[in-house]
Design a protein around this motif. Structure first.
Motif, PDB file in Angstrom:
ATOM      1  N   ILE A  79       6.257   4.284  -8.526  1.00 45.97           N
ATOM      2  CA  ILE A  79       5.866   3.044  -7.869  1.00 45.97           C
ATOM      3  C   ILE A  79       6.867   2.779  -6.754  1.00 45.97           C
ATOM      4  N   VAL A  80       6.348   2.503  -5.565  1.00 49.07           N
ATOM      5  CA  VAL A  80       7.167   2.265  -4.382  1.00 49.07           C
ATOM      6  C   VAL A  80       7.011   0.806  -3.984  1.00 49.07           C
ATOM      7  N   LEU A  81       8.132   0.117  -3.809  1.00 50.44           N
ATOM      8  CA  LEU A  81       8.147  -1.308  -3.483  1.00 50.44           C
ATOM      9  C   LEU A  81       8.730  -1.487  -2.086  1.00 50.44           C
ATOM     10  N   ILE A 113       0.972   7.845  -5.641  1.00 45.82           N
ATOM     11  CA  ILE A 113       1.851   6.748  -6.023  1.00 45.82           C
ATOM     12  C   ILE A 113       1.087   5.434  -6.153  1.00 45.82           C
ATOM     13  N   THR A 114       1.710   4.490  -6.842  1.00 44.92           N
ATOM     14  CA  THR A 114       1.324   3.088  -6.751  1.00 44.92           C
ATOM     15  C   THR A 114       2.218   2.461  -5.695  1.00 44.92           C
ATOM     16  N   LEU A 115       1.618   1.831  -4.702  1.00 41.41           N
ATOM     17  CA  LEU A 115       2.360   1.334  -3.541  1.00 41.41           C
ATOM     18  C   LEU A 115       2.205  -0.176  -3.451  1.00 41.41           C
ATOM     19  N   VAL A 116       3.330  -0.865  -3.383  1.00 36.40           N
ATOM     20  CA  VAL A 116       3.357  -2.324  -3.330  1.00 36.40           C
ATOM     21  C   VAL A 116       4.097  -2.746  -2.065  1.00 36.40           C
ATOM     22  N   GLY A 117       3.459  -3.592  -1.254  1.00 34.64           N
ATOM     23  CA  GLY A 117       4.111  -4.067  -0.045  1.00 34.64           C
ATOM     24  C   GLY A 117       4.012  -5.571   0.080  1.00 34.64           C
TER      25      GLY A 117
END
Length: 294
Positions: free
Chosen positions: A27-29, A94-98
């Motif tokens: 997971i990318v924040l 990936i799970t990507l959160v912005g």
């Protein structure tokens, strides 16, 4: 730190990268402005404890990352993040959160590299190139009360830097307080940490360059949408109930994505990860389970 062509990308991770005997999923924040990876401090360890390899970069121009003269369009910045993930050995989607301007980098990443993104979470920013973005800045109360700084920061020249210089702490803290339903969520010490990062040499200029790139971002977003069509991965929009995003989120995200869910973060303003980290974690876990789990 990681060198991505001409920039060095500072990043904080929790866990071991997939492929190195580490966690199965990444997971990318991506943080917003005027913040750094520190924005995610409350949720990094809980996500890692749930089995995620967590990556929290300082994007180009922020925190410990390089602050070059150019490259603040969100497609270039998305390329920085992709190079970082390749360096870390991340191979699976990936799970990507912005959040905030990090949301714009996340959207650019998903539109450019859709096969690399399993699911996308977007929070609290209008996407340049959408009809919602144009109407929000042009005529609505959001531009007058909440998005006024888009015009100020995006103006050509260095007038914004000149006017802000010497008043960085009150100027930046005004955003943390005024856009929050919980003003104490970003404490004085947190604000001092952020302001120290944004008063480093070149940092304020670099931060404002993200806004000055919005016209190019709009052109890039319209072009890629025309060429590739809407996003096909599941997209979750999250907005604080005391912020501007929820009323426009579904319409805007439906302009660019086929499968959109919008949910509120109760008792929160703009700074979701700091105002309501437990609710954010719950919403992320729900979305992950609804879209096939890890």
């Amino acid at each position: 730190m990681f060198d991505a062509v001409e920039v060095r990308i500072h990043h904080v991770t929790a866990g071991t990268p997939p492929g190195n005997g580490g966690d199965d999923q990444t997971i990318v924040l991506l943080h917003g402005w005027p913040q750094t990876w520190w924005e995610w401090r409350h949720i990094i360890e809980p996500l890692h404890s749930d089995g995620w390899f967590v990556v929290t970069p300082d994007y180009r121009g922020a925190g410990g990352s390089s602050k070059p003269e150019s490259g603040y369009d969100k497609h270039t910045m998305a390329g920085d993040i992709r190079a970082l993930l390749h360096h870390l050995g991340v191979q699976k989607p990936i799970t990507l959160v912005g959040h905030d301007l990090g949301m714009l980098v996340g959207y650019a990443y998903a539109s450019l590299y859709p096969a690399d993104v399993r699911r996308l979470v977007l929070m609290e920013a209008p996407i340049p190139g959408t009809e919602t973005y144009e109407s929000s800045l042009a005529t609505t109360r959001y531009s007058k009360n909440r998005l006024w700084h888009f015009h100020f920061h995006g103006a050509a020249g260095n007038e914004a830097e000149t006017l802000i210089a010497g008043s960085e702490f009150p100027y930046l803290r005004n955003f943390y307080v005024k856009l929050s339903a919980n003003p104490d969520a970003i404490s004085l010490s947190d604000a001092e940490r952020y302001v120290a990062d944004y008063t480093a040499p070149g940092a304020m200029r670099a931060g404002l360059e993200l806004f000055r790139a919005f016209e190019k971002d709009a052109d890039d977003n319209r072009r890629v949408l025309s060429e590739k069509g809407k996003l096909n991965m599941p997209v979750l929009g999250l907005g604080g109930t005391a912020s501007f995003f929820l009323p426009v989120a579904e319409k805007m995200l439906s302009e660019v994505a086929e499968s959109v869910t919008v949910r509120p973060i109760e008792d929160s303003g703009h700074w979701i990860a700091e105002e309501q980290p437990e609710t954010l974690l719950r919403r992320l876990c729900e979305f992950i389970q609804e879209t096939g789990g890890e």
